[in-house]
Design a protein around this motif. Structure first.
Motif, PDB file in Angstrom:
ATOM      1  N   SER A  17       0.741  -1.282   0.231  1.00 29.68           N
ATOM      2  CA  SER A  17       0.065   0.056   0.046  1.00 29.68           C
ATOM      3  C   SER A  17       0.672   1.158  -0.149  1.00 29.68           C
ATOM      4  O   SER A  17       0.511   2.214  -0.923  1.00 29.68           O
ATOM      5  CB  SER A  17      -0.758   0.125   1.297  1.00 29.68           C
ATOM      6  N   ALA A  18       1.744   1.316   0.843  1.00 26.48           N
ATOM      7  CA  ALA A  18       2.716   2.275   0.811  1.00 26.48           C
ATOM      8  C   ALA A  18       3.354   2.595  -0.344  1.00 26.48           C
ATOM      9  O   ALA A  18       3.405   3.816  -0.779  1.00 26.48           O
ATOM     10  CB  ALA A  18       3.657   2.243   2.190  1.00 26.48           C
ATOM     11  N   GLU A  19       4.225   1.357  -1.055  1.00 19.61           N
ATOM     12  CA  GLU A  19       4.738   1.693  -2.122  1.00 19.61           C
ATOM     13  C   GLU A  19       3.920   2.254  -3.288  1.00 19.61           C
ATOM     14  O   GLU A  19       4.282   3.210  -4.210  1.00 19.61           O
ATOM     15  CB  GLU A  19       5.373   0.467  -2.474  1.00 19.61           C
ATOM     16  N   LYS A  20       2.726   1.839  -3.529  1.00 15.98           N
ATOM     17  CA  LYS A  20       1.776   1.854  -4.426  1.00 15.98           C
ATOM     18  C   LYS A  20       1.234   3.517  -4.319  1.00 15.98           C
ATOM     19  O   LYS A  20       1.175   4.124  -5.378  1.00 15.98           O
ATOM     20  CB  LYS A  20       0.633   0.772  -4.786  1.00 15.98           C
ATOM     21  N   ALA A  21       0.952   3.809  -3.188  1.00 14.10           N
ATOM     22  CA  ALA A  21       0.634   5.075  -2.882  1.00 14.10           C
ATOM     23  C   ALA A  21       1.613   6.199  -3.491  1.00 14.10           C
ATOM     24  O   ALA A  21       1.429   7.225  -3.993  1.00 14.10           O
ATOM     25  CB  ALA A  21      -0.099   5.270  -1.393  1.00 14.10           C
ATOM     26  N   MET A  22       2.839   5.837  -2.864  1.00 16.55           N
ATOM     27  CA  MET A  22       4.125   6.702  -3.372  1.00 16.55           C
ATOM     28  C   MET A  22       4.312   6.946  -4.980  1.00 16.55           C
ATOM     29  O   MET A  22       4.240   7.887  -5.444  1.00 16.55           O
ATOM     30  CB  MET A  22       5.321   6.317  -2.483  1.00 16.55           C
ATOM     31  N   GLY A  53      -9.687  -6.546   7.805  1.00 15.76           N
ATOM     32  CA  GLY A  53     -10.486  -7.674   7.431  1.00 15.76           C
ATOM     33  C   GLY A  53     -11.171  -7.594   5.957  1.00 15.76           C
ATOM     34  O   GLY A  53     -11.285  -6.446   5.466  1.00 15.76           O
ATOM     35  N   GLY A  54     -11.347  -8.764   5.305  1.00 15.40           N
ATOM     36  CA  GLY A  54     -11.713  -8.666   3.936  1.00 15.40           C
ATOM     37  C   GLY A  54     -10.825  -9.805   3.092  1.00 15.40           C
ATOM     38  O   GLY A  54     -11.399 -10.659   2.775  1.00 15.40           O
ATOM     39  N   PHE A  55      -9.479  -9.725   2.852  1.00 12.52           N
ATOM     40  CA  PHE A  55      -8.813  -8.736   3.416  1.00 12.52           C
ATOM     41  C   PHE A  55      -8.954  -7.296   2.537  1.00 12.52           C
ATOM     42  O   PHE A  55      -9.140  -7.788   1.492  1.00 12.52           O
ATOM     43  CB  PHE A  55      -7.120  -9.144   3.548  1.00 12.52           C
ATOM     44  N   THR A  56      -8.757  -6.280   3.207  1.00 12.59           N
ATOM     45  CA  THR A  56      -8.598  -5.082   2.549  1.00 12.59           C
ATOM     46  C   THR A  56      -7.146  -4.318   2.822  1.00 12.59           C
ATOM     47  O   THR A  56      -6.646  -4.739   3.894  1.00 12.59           O
ATOM     48  CB  THR A  56      -9.989  -4.037   2.916  1.00 12.59           C
ATOM     49  N   TRP A  57      -6.819  -3.486   1.832  1.00 10.30           N
ATOM     50  CA  TRP A  57      -5.455  -2.763   2.138  1.00 10.30           C
ATOM     51  C   TRP A  57      -5.451  -1.623   1.558  1.00 10.30           C
ATOM     52  O   TRP A  57      -6.035  -1.484   0.425  1.00 10.30           O
ATOM     53  CB  TRP A  57      -4.449  -3.553   2.124  1.00 10.30           C
ATOM     54  N   GLY A  58      -4.732  -0.505   2.017  1.00 10.79           N
ATOM     55  CA  GLY A  58      -4.716   0.591   0.894  1.00 10.79           C
ATOM     56  C   GLY A  58      -3.750   1.648   1.620  1.00 10.79           C
ATOM     57  O   GLY A  58      -3.405   1.611   2.837  1.00 10.79           O
ATOM     58  N   GLY A  59      -3.216   2.616   0.766  1.00  9.12           N
ATOM     59  CA  GLY A  59      -2.582   3.797   1.282  1.00  9.12           C
ATOM     60  C   GLY A  59      -2.702   5.149   0.832  1.00  9.12           C
ATOM     61  O   GLY A  59      -3.501   5.322  -0.499  1.00  9.12           O
ATOM     62  N   LEU A  60      -2.178   6.040   1.351  1.00  6.17           N
ATOM     63  CA  LEU A  60      -2.563   7.469   0.820  1.00  6.17           C
ATOM     64  C   LEU A  60      -1.284   8.197   0.869  1.00  6.17           C
ATOM     65  O   LEU A  60      -0.343   8.036   1.889  1.00  6.17           O
ATOM     66  CB  LEU A  60      -3.590   8.128   1.641  1.00  6.17           C
ATOM     67  N   VAL A  61      -0.928   9.223  -0.094  1.00 10.55           N
ATOM     68  CA  VAL A  61      -0.127  10.173   0.244  1.00 10.55           C
ATOM     69  C   VAL A  61      -0.733  11.579   0.600  1.00 10.55           C
ATOM     70  O   VAL A  61      -1.441  11.800  -0.675  1.00 10.55           O
ATOM     71  CB  VAL A  61       0.926  10.245  -0.880  1.00 10.55           C
ATOM     72  N   ILE A  62      -0.383  12.396   1.453  1.00  9.44           N
ATOM     73  CA  ILE A  62      -1.293  13.481   1.473  1.00  9.44           C
ATOM     74  C   ILE A  62      -0.466  14.712   1.944  1.00  9.44           C
ATOM     75  O   ILE A  62       0.272  14.545   2.983  1.00  9.44           O
ATOM     76  CB  ILE A  62      -2.286  13.425   2.902  1.00  9.44           C
ATOM     77  N   LYS A  63      -0.363  15.828   1.275  1.00  7.83           N
ATOM     78  CA  LYS A  63       0.375  17.121   1.627  1.00  7.83           C
ATOM     79  C   LYS A  63      -0.526  17.950   2.228  1.00  7.83           C
ATOM     80  O   LYS A  63      -1.337  18.341   2.028  1.00  7.83           O
ATOM     81  CB  LYS A  63       1.062  17.532   0.272  1.00  7.83           C
ATOM     82  N   MET A  64      -0.088  18.127   3.599  1.00  5.53           N
ATOM     83  CA  MET A  64      -0.671  19.028   4.368  1.00  5.53           C
ATOM     84  C   MET A  64      -0.883  20.571   4.419  1.00  5.53           C
ATOM     85  O   MET A  64       0.148  20.936   3.818  1.00  5.53           O
ATOM     86  CB  MET A  64      -0.567  18.720   6.049  1.00  5.53           C
ATOM     87  N   LYS A  73       3.030  17.514  15.770  1.00  6.68           N
ATOM     88  CA  LYS A  73       3.996  16.543  15.007  1.00  6.68           C
ATOM     89  C   LYS A  73       3.882  16.525  13.466  1.00  6.68           C
ATOM     90  O   LYS A  73       4.447  16.157  12.630  1.00  6.68           O
ATOM     91  CB  LYS A  73       3.678  15.077  15.554  1.00  6.68           C
ATOM     92  N   VAL A  74       2.538  16.844  13.116  1.00  8.83           N
ATOM     93  CA  VAL A  74       2.097  16.956  11.668  1.00  8.83           C
ATOM     94  C   VAL A  74       2.022  18.597  11.322  1.00  8.83           C
ATOM     95  O   VAL A  74       1.216  19.339  12.137  1.00  8.83           O
ATOM     96  CB  VAL A  74       1.138  16.052  11.467  1.00  8.83           C
ATOM     97  N   LYS A  75       3.085  19.103  10.612  1.00 13.85           N
ATOM     98  CA  LYS A  75       2.524  20.561  10.277  1.00 13.85           C
ATOM     99  C   LYS A  75       2.163  20.828   9.116  1.00 13.85           C
ATOM    100  O   LYS A  75       2.402  20.192   7.993  1.00 13.85           O
ATOM    101  CB  LYS A  75       4.140  21.202  10.536  1.00 13.85           C
ATOM    102  N   ASP A  76       1.826  22.240   8.782  1.00 14.12           N
ATOM    103  CA  ASP A  76       1.421  22.572   7.433  1.00 14.12           C
ATOM    104  C   ASP A  76       2.657  22.238   6.449  1.00 14.12           C
ATOM    105  O   ASP A  76       3.726  22.840   6.439  1.00 14.12           O
ATOM    106  CB  ASP A  76       1.046  24.125   7.292  1.00 14.12           C
ATOM    107  N   GLY A  77       2.190  21.814   5.315  1.00 12.55           N
ATOM    108  CA  GLY A  77       3.535  21.357   4.493  1.00 12.55           C
ATOM    109  C   GLY A  77       4.043  19.984   4.356  1.00 12.55           C
ATOM    110  O   GLY A  77       4.927  19.619   3.639  1.00 12.55           O
ATOM    111  N   ASP A  78       3.715  19.166   5.393  1.00 10.84           N
ATOM    112  CA  ASP A  78       4.326  18.084   5.568  1.00 10.84           C
ATOM    113  C   ASP A  78       3.794  17.092   4.607  1.00 10.84           C
ATOM    114  O   ASP A  78       2.555  17.134   4.434  1.00 10.84           O
ATOM    115  CB  ASP A  78       3.998  17.710   6.916  1.00 10.84           C
ATOM    116  N   THR A  79       4.606  16.224   3.899  1.00 10.18           N
ATOM    117  CA  THR A  79       4.132  15.127   3.143  1.00 10.18           C
ATOM    118  C   THR A  79       3.889  13.875   4.241  1.00 10.18           C
ATOM    119  O   THR A  79       4.649  13.305   4.421  1.00 10.18           O
ATOM    120  CB  THR A  79       4.837  14.909   2.129  1.00 10.18           C
ATOM    121  N   LEU A  80       2.423  13.343   4.108  1.00 11.12           N
ATOM    122  CA  LEU A  80       2.148  12.185   5.064  1.00 11.12           C
ATOM    123  C   LEU A  80       2.038  11.095   4.046  1.00 11.12           C
ATOM    124  O   LEU A  80       1.711  10.909   3.027  1.00 11.12           O
ATOM    125  CB  LEU A  80       0.789  12.341   5.609  1.00 11.12           C
ATOM    126  N   LEU A  81       2.417   9.809   4.597  1.00  9.36           N
ATOM    127  CA  LEU A  81       2.435   8.554   4.186  1.00  9.36           C
ATOM    128  C   LEU A  81       1.519   7.689   5.068  1.00  9.36           C
ATOM    129  O   LEU A  81       1.634   7.402   6.037  1.00  9.36           O
ATOM    130  CB  LEU A  81       3.609   7.633   3.748  1.00  9.36           C
TER     131      LEU A  81
END
Ligand code: COA
Length: 338
Positions: free
Chosen positions: A244-249, A327-338, A313-321
């Motif tokens: 998830s992390a790799e695909k979102a990046m 269950g499901g199984f389900t999985w996923g990821g996001l990249v968000i710039k704050m 700990k999370v500031k404006d302009g930070d890039t979050l992963l």
């Protein structure tokens, strides 16, 4: 050059019930120890609804209200409410409908998403598409879980893991380079039986006689509790969250060096550490609240995000992963710039 995001986070909020359940409390009711739970999972205590009388929609409403205020909006500005939950108030209407009622969000369309611990990421992905359609502007995306309503307090392998709570964000159209830069969601229905609670619904794959046997001598309905094969879940979770992390990046067209903060789903400290190591994020950039909240399923990431923002700990302009698995199984990821 990274992609132009379609949505951005305008506000965050969370809610936690007051009652705490510590590892010492578990020692009194089952054959377990603070030492085992701390070493194997990393949890010290969880918040539980207990005898407060609250429902999932009450918690979702409180988190949603806080996020709307944080965004500087009113409930009437919200035109869609998405609640990710596997512990809805009832079969129907959706939990989101009660959130709409409680908030007085009379201009919204409200519905639930069921994707277990990945639910909030699924909700964010839906919100992105809805806003991209041009038909929606401000969407409230909530993860809310009353997991202790499904907890089997006779099963030490699952009972110690879960807690209750809710987290929410308001998203709106992105105005600049800030916002959701990448996303990825996936599932594998072949693995449903490794982590599930199969009570309640309309499935017909068990004979009535088998179902009757599912109610044990102590009266516990085994169909309405969480059943899990922890070992298999653990191994798959690590692999799926890394994917998830790799695909979102990849979707965001960024690399590990661009990540300022990692917010993994809070299920197990050893899983969190494995993800952080694999995506090369140093310890001080990893958000953890599992120690005192346990696994709150779809609520875990939005709660952690709100806490991390308010703690600076999370500031404006930070890039979050962010990355989750469930269950499901389900999985996923996001990249968000704050
Ligand atoms: N306290 C003490 N002992 C416990 C225990 C507890 N709370 N829970 C399980 N055990 C025991 C088992 O009974 C077993 O004992 P035995 O060897 O005498 O039979 C032993 O610990 C090992 O059990 P096992 O289930 O094989 O352990 P594990 O290494 O898989 O660790 C988890 C168990 C739950 C910590 C681990 O599987 C895990 O974290 N899985 C992922 C769960 C998860 O995150 N689910 C949600 C995903 S969103």
């Amino acid at each position: 050059m990274a992609k132009q995001p379609k949505i951005m986070i305008a506000g965050t909020g969370h809610f936690l019930p007051e009652q705490r359940m510590t590892n010492q409390d578990f020692e009194k009711i089952m054959d377990t120890s603070d030492e085992w739970i701390t070493k194997m999972v990393g949890i010290k205590e969880r918040r539980i609804i207990g005898d407060s009388g609250l429902s999932t929609s009450d918690m979702a409403t409180a988190a949603g209200k806080a996020a709307i205020e944080d965004a500087g909006l009113t409930a009437e500005d919200i035109d869609a409410i998405i609640v990710a939950t596997v512990t809805p108030d009832m079969n129907f209407p959706s939990t989101a409908i009660f959130v709409q009622k409680n908030l007085g969000a009379k201009n919204a369309a409200a519905f639930d998403v069921s994707a277990a611990c990945t639910g909030w990421i699924y909700g964010m992905t839906l919100a992105e598409g809805m806003i991209a359609s041009g038909k929606f502007k401000n969407i409230l995306v909530i993860g809310a879980e009353f997991l202790t309503s499904l907890t089997d307090y006779t099963d030490r392998g699952t009972a110690v893991l879960f807690g209750d709570g809710s987290g929410a964000v308001v998203v709106k159209p992105s105005e600049d380079e800030k916002g959701m830069m990448g996303s990825y969601i996936k599932s594998n229905g072949d693995l449903a039986e490794l982590l599930w609670s199969y009570g309640g619904g309309t499935h017909k794959n068990k004979k009535v006689t088998d179902q009757e046997k599912m109610v044990d001598e102590s009266g516990i309905d085994k169909r309405s509790i969480i059943k899990m094969e922890g070992n298999k879940v653990y191994k798959y979770a690590v692999r799926a969250m890394i994917e998830s992390a790799e695909k979102a990046m990849e979707d965001a067209e960024i690399t590990e060096e661009d990540i300022d903060i990692l917010i993994p789903h809070q299920a197990n400290l050893r899983i969190i550490d494995a993800i952080a190591k694999r995506v090369n994020v140093s310890d001080d950039k990893v958000i953890r609240n599992l120690q005192y909240l346990g696994n709150t399923s779809s609520a875990s990431i939005p709660i952690a995000l709100d806490q991390a923002r308010k703690e600076g700990k999370v500031k404006d302009g930070d890039t979050l992963l962010v990355a989750a698995f469930g269950g499901g199984f389900t999985w996923g990821g996001l990249v968000i710039k704050m």
